[in-house]
Design an enzyme around this catalytic site. Structure first.
Site, PDB file in Angstrom:
ATOM      1  CG  ASN A 176      -2.334  -2.547   4.304  1.00  0.00           C
ATOM      2  OD1 ASN A 176      -2.445  -3.650   4.836  1.00  0.00           O
ATOM      3  ND2 ASN A 176      -1.813  -2.393   3.092  1.00  0.00           N
TER       4      ASN A 176
ATOM      5  CD  GLU B  44       1.000  -4.035   4.721  1.00  0.00           C
ATOM      6  OE1 GLU B  44       1.589  -3.969   3.620  1.00  0.00           O
ATOM      7  OE2 GLU B  44       0.943  -3.076   5.523  1.00  0.00           O
TER       8      GLU B  44
ATOM      9  CG  ASP C 287       5.391   3.240  -1.864  1.00  0.00           C
ATOM     10  OD1 ASP C 287       5.547   2.415  -0.945  1.00  0.00           O
ATOM     11  OD2 ASP C 287       5.418   2.934  -3.066  1.00  0.00           O
TER      12      ASP C 287
END
Length: 486
Positions: free
Chosen positions: A209, A212, A279
């Protein structure tokens, strides 16, 4: 290759039950306490939550496995837990869902548990129980023995590494997985964590993302296409990745490949909770790629699944029937909404451009449809991804063809064209020529039928390429009308 939604749905329904995915990563347990917050404690300036309900769900890599099971895949899971009640609860939940837990190791550590306290739709507190200890050499060796044995007895269609920075996904383990997977031609999807991406080198696709990505660079990266594209290309080359998929919150996703970058706008209408959305993306991506669906289409479907999840409260797993229903809805809506005026097509065009679609444009009156029209339009569609037809309005046709034309009303002509599967949009315009429309669309390919030369085609200066297609001999609207009236 870009598949249409019908092809994707058919492959989903025929292949998903046999799709086998291996998930490797940091497994954890998510606990939720729901209640009402109406007063402040007299003991300290903190809210008091009156507990109404408590639930446990699978978290981290275990949630990725859970998502895959709900989609219909067969799943094996590898990770590490402690010798505690959290471990017992976690393994029991995984086994109940039919997930193979033979790769779960037990070690001298705490099982990772995230506890969230929620009042109404608002998360008011989160407590984490965890020990971020890197897996020991003995643990890595134990995993590798299990991993090699597993791949010798079962064929896996995709591998997902779900790294939450808790210590299981250390360098030697990740590189061992990637080396073996590449040799066996198994795609590896990685949800990354931290600033050590050397362990991900050679992966099929890594899905950071924006935060990150910023952590990896050591400073904030603007959520703009230019910044994301430039840094994304640099990272993809540096770590020898086939693809980099960057999730960008309200800006959607960007897929960086070797020769192309695609931006996918977010599909979420309302956002209640982003827990587990990452996820969902990697699990859906793994399932789709495991079934052989091309990466661009797999990303589109993952984006749809993520849009479903963020509209739910708490960690949520999208079900196969739910995703198929959403795909069918989008397919039906796409079929219906093909007709536009010259003033309301821009959002559609922007969406196609963001997805990297090649736009083809042609125009005409299309008064009485015949096999010549159908053949011409089908051949035009083969020159790109999306075919737009500029359709002369009734008044435009009268000025060009005479007072007795058109035979069919503009809306009827537009509907008939929209029934062709290879036609993606019909835009009705009032001018004598489509020059203004072409200047706004700026197609990749401008198609004209007949004996024209490219330099004679109206709007050629606004297109990247002009293509002349021959009409089918013996077919024309004028000759049809003459045959009917004589």
């Amino acid at each position: 290759m870009n598949w249409n939604i019908n092809e994707i749905i058919q492959r989903f329904q025929s292949k998903i039950k046999s799709c086998r995915v291996l998930v490797i990563g940091d497994v954890m347990l998510d606990q939720y306490y729901f209640g009402e917050m109406k007063r402040i404690s007299p003991e300290a300036p903190v809210p008091v939550v009156n507990l109404k309900e408590a639930t446990q769900t699978l978290g981290g890599a275990a949630n990725v496995a859970n998502n895959l099971v709900h989609l219909g895949c067969k799943v094996s899971l590898a990770g590490v837990v402690g010798r505690d009640k959290g471990r017992d609860d976690l393994v029991e939940m995984l086994s109940f869902k039919g997930i193979d837990v033979s790769g779960i190791q037990t070690d001298d550590r705490s099982t990772t548990i995230k506890t969230r306290i929620i009042s109404g739709n608002q998360q008011v507190l989160r407590m984490d129980q965890e020990e971020n200890v890197e897996l020991s050499d003995a643990g890595v060796h134990k995993f590798e023995e299990w991993f090699v044995h597993l791949l010798s007895i079962e064929k896996y269609d995709a591998i997902i590494i779900s790294d939450y920075g808790k210590g299981f996904c250390q360098f030697e383990l990740c590189q061992s997985v990637l080396f073996t997977a590449k040799r066996k031609e198994i795609p590896v999807i990685i949800d990354p964590k931290g600033d050590n991406w050397d362990k991900y080198r050679g992966a099929t696709i890594v899905t950071p993302n924006l935060k990150e990505l910023s952590d990896l660079r050591g400073k904030d990266i603007p959520n703009s296409n230019q910044a994301i594209h430039n840094y994304g290309k640099e990272l993809r080359r540096k770590y020898d990745l086939d693809y980099l998929l960057i999730t960008r919150s309200e800006q959607g996703m960007s897929l960086v490949g070797e020769n192309q970058i695609n931006d996918f706008p977010t599909l979420a209408k309302e956002v209640f909770d982003v827990s587990g959305a990452g996820d969902t993306v990697v699990s859906t991506l793994g399932a789709m790629m495991g079934m052989g669906i091309p990466v661009q289409d797999a990303v589109k479907i993952s984006n749809i699944a993520a849009g479903i999840v963020v509209g739910k409260l708490g960690t949520y797993a999208v079900k196969d029937v739910e995703l198929i229903s959403k795909l069918e809805f989008l397919n039906d809506r796409r079929k219906i909404n093909k007709i536009f005026s010259a003033n309301n097509f821009q959002a559609l065009l922007d969406g196609w451009r963001n997805n990297g679609e090649r736009i083809i444009f042609t125009n005409g009156c299309f008064d009485l449809l015949h096999i010549g029209h159908a053949t011409y339009l089908k051949n035009a569609k083969e020159l790109g991804d999306k075919l737009i037809i500029g359709l002369n309005s009734d008044q435009s046709v009268k000025r060009l063809k005479g007072i007795n034309r058109p035979v069919n009303h503009e809306q009827d002509r537009a509907k008939m064209l929209s029934f062709f599967e290879f036609v993606d949009a019909v835009i009705i315009f009032d001018e004598d020529t489509p020059l203004r429309l072409i200047s706004e669309i700026r197609p990749d390919v401008l198609v004209k039928g007949g004996d024209y030369r490219a330099e004679e085609v109206v709007g050629k200066e606004y297109a990247k390429k002009v293509k002349i297609l021959s009409f089918v001999d013996g077919y024309s609207t004028t000759s049809l009308i003459e045959r009917i009236t004589n």
